[in-house]
Scaffold this motif. Sequence first.
Motif, PDB file in Angstrom:
ATOM      1  N   ALA A  75      29.689 105.462 102.067  1.00 35.11           N
ATOM      2  CA  ALA A  75      29.025 104.593 103.039  1.00 35.11           C
ATOM      3  C   ALA A  75      28.363 105.391 104.159  1.00 35.11           C
ATOM      4  CB  ALA A  75      30.032 103.608 103.628  1.00 35.11           C
ATOM      5  N   ARG A  76      28.898 106.575 104.460  1.00 32.67           N
ATOM      6  CA  ARG A  76      28.302 107.449 105.471  1.00 32.67           C
ATOM      7  C   ARG A  76      27.046 108.159 104.958  1.00 32.67           C
ATOM      8  NH1 ARG A  76      33.445 111.077 107.582  1.00 32.67           N
ATOM      9  NH2 ARG A  76      34.585 109.444 108.720  1.00 32.67           N
ATOM     10  N   GLY A  77      26.784 108.045 103.677  1.00 32.68           N
ATOM     11  CA  GLY A  77      25.653 108.755 103.092  1.00 32.68           C
ATOM     12  C   GLY A  77      26.014 110.107 102.520  1.00 32.68           C
ATOM     13  N   VAL A  78      27.312 110.399 102.431  1.00 36.46           N
ATOM     14  CA  VAL A  78      27.768 111.663 101.852  1.00 36.46           C
ATOM     15  C   VAL A  78      27.622 111.597 100.330  1.00 36.46           C
ATOM     16  CG1 VAL A  78      29.754 113.194 101.550  1.00 36.46           C
ATOM     17  CG2 VAL A  78      29.384 112.051 103.749  1.00 36.46           C
ATOM     18  N   ARG A  79      27.174 112.684  99.749  1.00 38.27           N
ATOM     19  CA  ARG A  79      27.140 112.808  98.283  1.00 38.27           C
ATOM     20  C   ARG A  79      28.540 113.190  97.829  1.00 38.27           C
ATOM     21  NH1 ARG A  79      25.279 117.691  95.151  1.00 38.27           N
ATOM     22  NH2 ARG A  79      24.614 116.990  93.081  1.00 38.27           N
ATOM     23  N   VAL A  80      29.189 112.308  97.097  1.00 38.02           N
ATOM     24  CA  VAL A  80      30.561 112.530  96.646  1.00 38.02           C
ATOM     25  C   VAL A  80      30.554 112.892  95.167  1.00 38.02           C
ATOM     26  CG1 VAL A  80      32.861 111.528  96.393  1.00 38.02           C
ATOM     27  CG2 VAL A  80      31.455 110.911  98.365  1.00 38.02           C
ATOM     28  N   LEU A  81      31.141 114.026  94.855  1.00 36.95           N
ATOM     29  CA  LEU A  81      31.248 114.485  93.469  1.00 36.95           C
ATOM     30  C   LEU A  81      32.661 114.250  92.956  1.00 36.95           C
ATOM     31  CD1 LEU A  81      29.430 117.941  93.743  1.00 36.95           C
ATOM     32  CD2 LEU A  81      28.427 115.712  93.183  1.00 36.95           C
ATOM     33  N   LEU A  82      32.759 113.748  91.739  1.00 33.26           N
ATOM     34  CA  LEU A  82      34.059 113.512  91.111  1.00 33.26           C
ATOM     35  C   LEU A  82      34.149 114.292  89.803  1.00 33.26           C
ATOM     36  CD1 LEU A  82      34.446 109.649  91.555  1.00 33.26           C
ATOM     37  CD2 LEU A  82      35.380 111.467  92.992  1.00 33.26           C
ATOM     38  N   PRO A  83      35.357 114.726  89.445  1.00 34.53           N
ATOM     39  CA  PRO A  83      35.505 115.568  88.249  1.00 34.53           C
ATOM     40  C   PRO A  83      35.528 114.784  86.945  1.00 34.53           C
ATOM     41  CG  PRO A  83      37.629 115.247  89.299  1.00 34.53           C
ATOM     42  CD  PRO A  83      36.615 114.568  90.184  1.00 34.53           C
ATOM     43  N   ARG A  84      35.083 115.485  85.911  1.00 28.53           N
ATOM     44  CA  ARG A  84      35.231 115.034  84.519  1.00 28.53           C
ATOM     45  C   ARG A  84      35.979 116.157  83.795  1.00 28.53           C
ATOM     46  NH1 ARG A  84      30.581 111.986  82.483  1.00 28.53           N
ATOM     47  NH2 ARG A  84      29.071 111.556  84.114  1.00 28.53           N
ATOM     48  N   LEU A  85      37.060 115.811  83.153  1.00 22.47           N
ATOM     49  CA  LEU A  85      37.855 116.818  82.455  1.00 22.47           C
ATOM     50  C   LEU A  85      37.192 117.201  81.143  1.00 22.47           C
ATOM     51  CD1 LEU A  85      40.558 118.400  82.641  1.00 22.47           C
ATOM     52  CD2 LEU A  85      41.563 116.574  81.245  1.00 22.47           C
ATOM     53  N   LEU A  86      36.940 118.503  80.978  1.00 21.92           N
ATOM     54  CA  LEU A  86      36.336 119.010  79.757  1.00 21.92           C
ATOM     55  C   LEU A  86      37.418 119.353  78.722  1.00 21.92           C
ATOM     56  CD1 LEU A  86      33.668 121.336  81.426  1.00 21.92           C
ATOM     57  CD2 LEU A  86      33.254 119.145  80.285  1.00 21.92           C
ATOM     58  N   PRO A  87      37.048 119.501  77.455  1.00 21.02           N
ATOM     59  CA  PRO A  87      38.047 119.784  76.415  1.00 21.02           C
ATOM     60  C   PRO A  87      38.875 121.044  76.673  1.00 21.02           C
ATOM     61  CG  PRO A  87      35.988 119.082  75.413  1.00 21.02           C
ATOM     62  CD  PRO A  87      35.705 119.240  76.877  1.00 21.02           C
ATOM     63  N   ASP A  88      38.291 122.034  77.382  1.00 22.24           N
ATOM     64  CA  ASP A  88      39.031 123.270  77.657  1.00 22.24           C
ATOM     65  C   ASP A  88      39.785 123.210  78.986  1.00 22.24           C
ATOM     66  OD1 ASP A  88      36.996 123.411  79.487  1.00 22.24           O
ATOM     67  OD2 ASP A  88      36.301 125.408  78.909  1.00 22.24           O
ATOM     68  N   ASP A  89      39.876 122.014  79.582  1.00 22.00           N
ATOM     69  CA  ASP A  89      40.568 121.761  80.850  1.00 22.00           C
ATOM     70  C   ASP A  89      39.810 122.253  82.085  1.00 22.00           C
ATOM     71  OD1 ASP A  89      42.641 120.357  79.722  1.00 22.00           O
ATOM     72  OD2 ASP A  89      43.974 122.085  79.581  1.00 22.00           O
ATOM     73  N   ASP A  90      38.587 122.761  81.894  1.00 20.28           N
ATOM     74  CA  ASP A  90      37.741 123.023  83.050  1.00 20.28           C
ATOM     75  C   ASP A  90      37.202 121.672  83.541  1.00 20.28           C
ATOM     76  OD1 ASP A  90      36.337 124.370  85.007  1.00 20.28           O
ATOM     77  OD2 ASP A  90      35.189 125.636  83.635  1.00 20.28           O
ATOM     78  N   LEU A  91      36.542 121.681  84.691  1.00 20.01           N
ATOM     79  CA  LEU A  91      36.026 120.439  85.258  1.00 20.01           C
ATOM     80  C   LEU A  91      34.512 120.470  85.362  1.00 20.01           C
ATOM     81  CD1 LEU A  91      38.575 119.771  88.155  1.00 20.01           C
ATOM     82  CD2 LEU A  91      38.580 118.815  85.840  1.00 20.01           C
ATOM     83  N   ASP A  92      33.879 119.458  84.791  1.00 17.41           N
ATOM     84  CA  ASP A  92      32.487 119.127  85.050  1.00 17.41           C
ATOM     85  C   ASP A  92      32.508 118.164  86.246  1.00 17.41           C
ATOM     86  OD1 ASP A  92      29.773 118.629  84.879  1.00 17.41           O
ATOM     87  OD2 ASP A  92      29.792 118.137  82.742  1.00 17.41           O
ATOM     88  N   TRP A  93      31.341 117.810  86.767  1.00 20.59           N
ATOM     89  CA  TRP A  93      31.283 116.921  87.931  1.00 20.59           C
ATOM     90  C   TRP A  93      30.197 115.877  87.748  1.00 20.59           C
ATOM     91  CZ3 TRP A  93      35.009 117.539  91.637  1.00 20.59           C
ATOM     92  CH2 TRP A  93      35.753 118.725  91.545  1.00 20.59           C
ATOM     93  N   GLY A  94      30.409 114.727  88.384  1.00 21.75           N
ATOM     94  CA  GLY A  94      29.410 113.669  88.397  1.00 21.75           C
ATOM     95  C   GLY A  94      29.413 113.014  89.763  1.00 21.75           C
ATOM     96  N   ARG A  95      28.346 112.321  90.080  1.00 16.86           N
ATOM     97  CA  ARG A  95      28.223 111.684  91.391  1.00 16.86           C
ATOM     98  C   ARG A  95      28.991 110.369  91.411  1.00 16.86           C
ATOM     99  NH1 ARG A  95      23.193 111.531  95.373  1.00 16.86           N
ATOM    100  NH2 ARG A  95      23.839 109.834  96.735  1.00 16.86           N
TER     101      ARG A  95
END
Length: 204
Positions: A75-95
């Motif tokens: 609501a403040r206009g901040v771009r918030v990124l959230l993780p997506r778990l990849l098959p190798d347990d690393d993290l991708d990100w999405g808005r």
Amino acid sequence: MSHLGPRAEPDKRTLRRELLAVRNRLTAGDVRESAAALAVHALRLPELAHARTVAAYVSVGGEPGTAAVLDALRARGVRVLLPRLLPDDDLDWGRYDGVDALVERRGGGRMALLEPSGEPLGPAAVLEADAVLLPGLAVDARGTRLGRGGGSYDRVLARLEATGAGPALVVLLYDAEVVERIPGEPHDRPVHAVVTPSGVRRFR
């Protein structure tokens, strides 16, 4: 003479088991009440007040609630990124585009996770964050964070360090999860602050 005994430092596996047992006893009301108090303190953090991009996560189960923080930042206009778990347990990100844009994902015997449904931005997207809100099970007086043991956030923190990125690292916990000492390992990277329902504690 053995160095083990009642005062021996517990290992990480034992600590995780004990802390998760306490969380599992929390009621839905306990989680909601704690989440509201935690959000008040988190949203007052200067590191979040001035951030343009924040990497965060969606709490699940008995984790300290993040929904109010995510929505307030958005609501403040901040771009918030959230993780997506990849098959190798690393993290991708999405808005984060609101709760309606989250999808539930199950797999590998893990707890159900809520992830962003929009375009994947890649693991390096976290490098754009001014602050990173980290999940955890505990933190100690040195800022050492105890995670669940999957190593996903160890990779994130290593990526930040390797590229010289310097976001504020903040872990969200319950009050009783701020402990005296967690067994450290060479790859551990300390956080800068912890937010609990009672307030904020800084480590730098």
